[in-house]
Design an enzyme around this catalytic site. Structure first.
Site, mmCIF file in Angstrom:
data_model
loop_
_atom_site.group_PDB
_atom_site.id
_atom_site.type_symbol
_atom_site.label_atom_id
_atom_site.label_comp_id
_atom_site.label_asym_id
_atom_site.label_seq_id
_atom_site.Cartn_x
_atom_site.Cartn_y
_atom_site.Cartn_z
ATOM 1 N N ASP A 62 1.927 -9.958 0.808
ATOM 2 C CA ASP A 62 1.711 -9.699 2.030
ATOM 3 C C ASP A 62 2.067 -10.867 3.143
ATOM 4 O OD1 ASP A 62 0.978 -7.440 3.273
ATOM 5 O OD2 ASP A 62 -2.045 -8.172 3.365
ATOM 6 N N ASN A 119 4.692 -8.973 5.336
ATOM 7 C CA ASN A 119 6.551 -8.236 5.252
ATOM 8 C C ASN A 119 6.130 -8.238 6.670
ATOM 9 O OD1 ASN A 119 6.684 -10.059 2.850
ATOM 10 N ND2 ASN A 119 7.943 -8.142 2.227
ATOM 11 N N GLY A 120 5.452 -7.210 7.690
ATOM 12 C CA GLY A 120 5.221 -6.919 8.451
ATOM 13 C C GLY A 120 5.287 -7.941 9.932
ATOM 14 N N TRP A 138 5.681 -10.936 9.574
ATOM 15 C CA TRP A 138 5.897 -11.863 10.036
ATOM 16 C C TRP A 138 7.677 -11.684 10.343
ATOM 17 C CZ3 TRP A 138 11.797 -12.199 9.055
ATOM 18 C CH2 TRP A 138 12.661 -13.650 8.671
ATOM 19 N N HIS A 169 10.956 -7.482 4.816
ATOM 20 C CA HIS A 169 10.712 -7.264 3.688
ATOM 21 C C HIS A 169 12.407 -7.738 2.753
ATOM 22 C CE1 HIS A 169 7.556 -4.433 3.740
ATOM 23 N NE2 HIS A 169 8.401 -3.513 5.024
ATOM 24 N N LEU A 202 10.116 -16.873 -19.026
ATOM 25 C CA LEU A 202 8.743 -16.328 -18.046
ATOM 26 C C LEU A 202 8.597 -14.858 -19.022
ATOM 27 C CD1 LEU A 202 7.115 -16.678 -15.641
ATOM 28 C CD2 LEU A 202 9.498 -16.226 -14.107
ATOM 29 N N GLU A 226 -8.831 -16.336 -11.096
ATOM 30 C CA GLU A 226 -9.431 -17.343 -9.648
ATOM 31 C C GLU A 226 -8.430 -17.004 -8.652
ATOM 32 O OE1 GLU A 226 -11.654 -19.672 -8.813
ATOM 33 O OE2 GLU A 226 -12.841 -19.819 -11.200
HETATM 34 C C1 IPE Z 1 -1.126 -4.882 -0.811
HETATM 35 O O1 IPE Z 1 -0.404 -4.582 0.554
HETATM 36 C C2 IPE Z 1 0.255 -4.366 -1.675
HETATM 37 C C3 IPE Z 1 1.565 -4.653 -1.736
HETATM 38 C C4 IPE Z 1 1.582 -6.488 -1.510
HETATM 39 C C5 IPE Z 1 2.550 -4.575 -1.997
HETATM 40 P P1 IPE Z 1 -1.087 -3.823 2.101
HETATM 41 O O2 IPE Z 1 -0.184 -4.174 2.641
HETATM 42 O O3 IPE Z 1 -0.596 -2.633 1.156
HETATM 43 O O4 IPE Z 1 -2.692 -3.556 1.340
HETATM 44 P P2 IPE Z 1 -3.142 -3.041 2.488
HETATM 45 O O5 IPE Z 1 -2.946 -1.366 3.557
HETATM 46 O O6 IPE Z 1 -3.113 -4.776 3.577
HETATM 47 O O7 IPE Z 1 -4.497 -3.331 2.157
HETATM 48 C C1 IPE Z 2 3.967 -6.512 1.961
HETATM 49 O O1 IPE Z 2 3.957 -6.895 3.498
HETATM 50 C C2 IPE Z 2 5.136 -5.513 1.819
HETATM 51 C C3 IPE Z 2 4.893 -4.187 1.047
HETATM 52 C C4 IPE Z 2 3.603 -4.375 0.499
HETATM 53 C C5 IPE Z 2 5.674 -3.933 0.178
HETATM 54 P P1 IPE Z 2 3.439 -5.427 4.765
HETATM 55 O O2 IPE Z 2 5.046 -4.360 4.333
HETATM 56 O O3 IPE Z 2 2.199 -5.173 3.872
HETATM 57 O O4 IPE Z 2 2.971 -6.673 5.898
HETATM 58 P P2 IPE Z 2 1.957 -6.277 6.564
HETATM 59 O O5 IPE Z 2 0.849 -6.531 5.609
HETATM 60 O O6 IPE Z 2 1.833 -5.182 7.275
HETATM 61 O O7 IPE Z 2 2.368 -8.169 7.212
HETATM 62 MG MG MG Z 3 0.130 -5.461 4.446
#
Ligand code: IPE
Ligand code: IPE
Ligand code: MG
Length: 242
Positions: free
Chosen positions: A22, A24-25, A27, A39, A133, A209
């Protein structure tokens, strides 16, 4: 050898690590870039973590790549993620074969573009005999959907007289989940500081854990993975006992 390496006990590694990748956005936003670039950058972390798990001798690595709820995102972002996935698979299939990594997928692939699905199926069969793996990619995955689907299949078996309701036990139930044959995760890592499960492996993480890393996924590297494993190694797993 780094200080971190010396803290890591190579004789007590988790057998199965699951990661909610989680951040990426965030970042990308922090750099004034479109979410898509986050991404793209995250793909390097995926590569690094797969490599690190292989090197360490981890048996199973599950990566949450796209949730059943992520379909709610704007089409432009969903399309970008799907294109990235296809690109990653096309580029990395040979590396998986070379590195003796077996690919599996969990989730509902119905809405995944057909070309990507084909690439996935090809890579899964090409790597089926690999033994180092097992890399499990959670794609279009939602734990509630998985549990409902398992229940539907079990109900159908009961209706056909193949399974008596009284004979249903936890092992039988688990055999109807996408994760059949895969041991439950020992360690679950979520990056970007979020403290929630977001519909990931609800059944399988009963006694896993959980380590929350503040690092955003595109910055996550081997040192962060090892730090999470060290934290795991300091836990005392009790399973309800003493
Ligand atoms: C969870 O992250 C799904 C993935 C990492 C693929 P999200 O960013 O979608 O989760 P929420 O919306 O913050 O709960
Ligand atoms: C995780 O990063 C990737 C996916 C859920 C596909 P996000 O896209 O959720 O990034 P944030 O949480 O908005 O920073
Ligand atoms: Mg997210």
């Amino acid at each position: 050898m780094t200080v971190l390496d010396s803290a890591l006990d190579l004789t007590a590694l988790p057998r199965h690590i699951a990661v909610i990748m989680d951040g990426n956005g965030r970042w990308a936003s922090a750099r004034g870039l479109p979410r898509h670039d986050g991404h793209i950058a995250g793909a390097d972390s995926v590569e690094d973590v797969i490599q690190s798990c292989g090197d360490l001798g981890i048996e199973y690595l599950t990566l949450y790549a796209f949730s059943s709820e992520n379909w709610k995102r704007p089409a432009v972002e969903v399309d970008a993620i799907m294109a990235l996935l296809a690109h990653f698979l096309a580029e990395k299939a040979e590396t998986l074969i070379r590195d003796n990594i077996r690919l599996r997928v969990i989730g509902n692939l119905e809405r995944i573009p057909p070309e990507t699905r084909e690439l996935l199926e090809d890579t899964i069969s090409l790597t089926a005999g690999n033994t180092r793996l097992t890399l499990i990619v959670a794609l279009g995955y939602g734990a509630r959907e998985e549990i409902v689907e398992a229940t539907r299949n079990l109900m159908e078996k009961a209706r056909m007289g193949e399974l008596a309701p009284a004979d249903l036990d936890q092992e039988t139930f688990a055999r109807h989940l996408f994760t059949v044959g895969i041991p439950d995760p020992d360690l679950l890592i979520r990056t970007s500081g979020e403290c929630r499960i977001s519909n990931f492996l609800l059944w399988q993480i009963s006694y896993t854990e959980i380590v929350i890393s503040e690092v955003l996924w595109p910055d996550f590297r081997r040192e962060h993975l090892e730090a999470a494993i060290v934290e795991y190694q300091h836990r005392h797993r009790r399973y309800g006992g003493l």
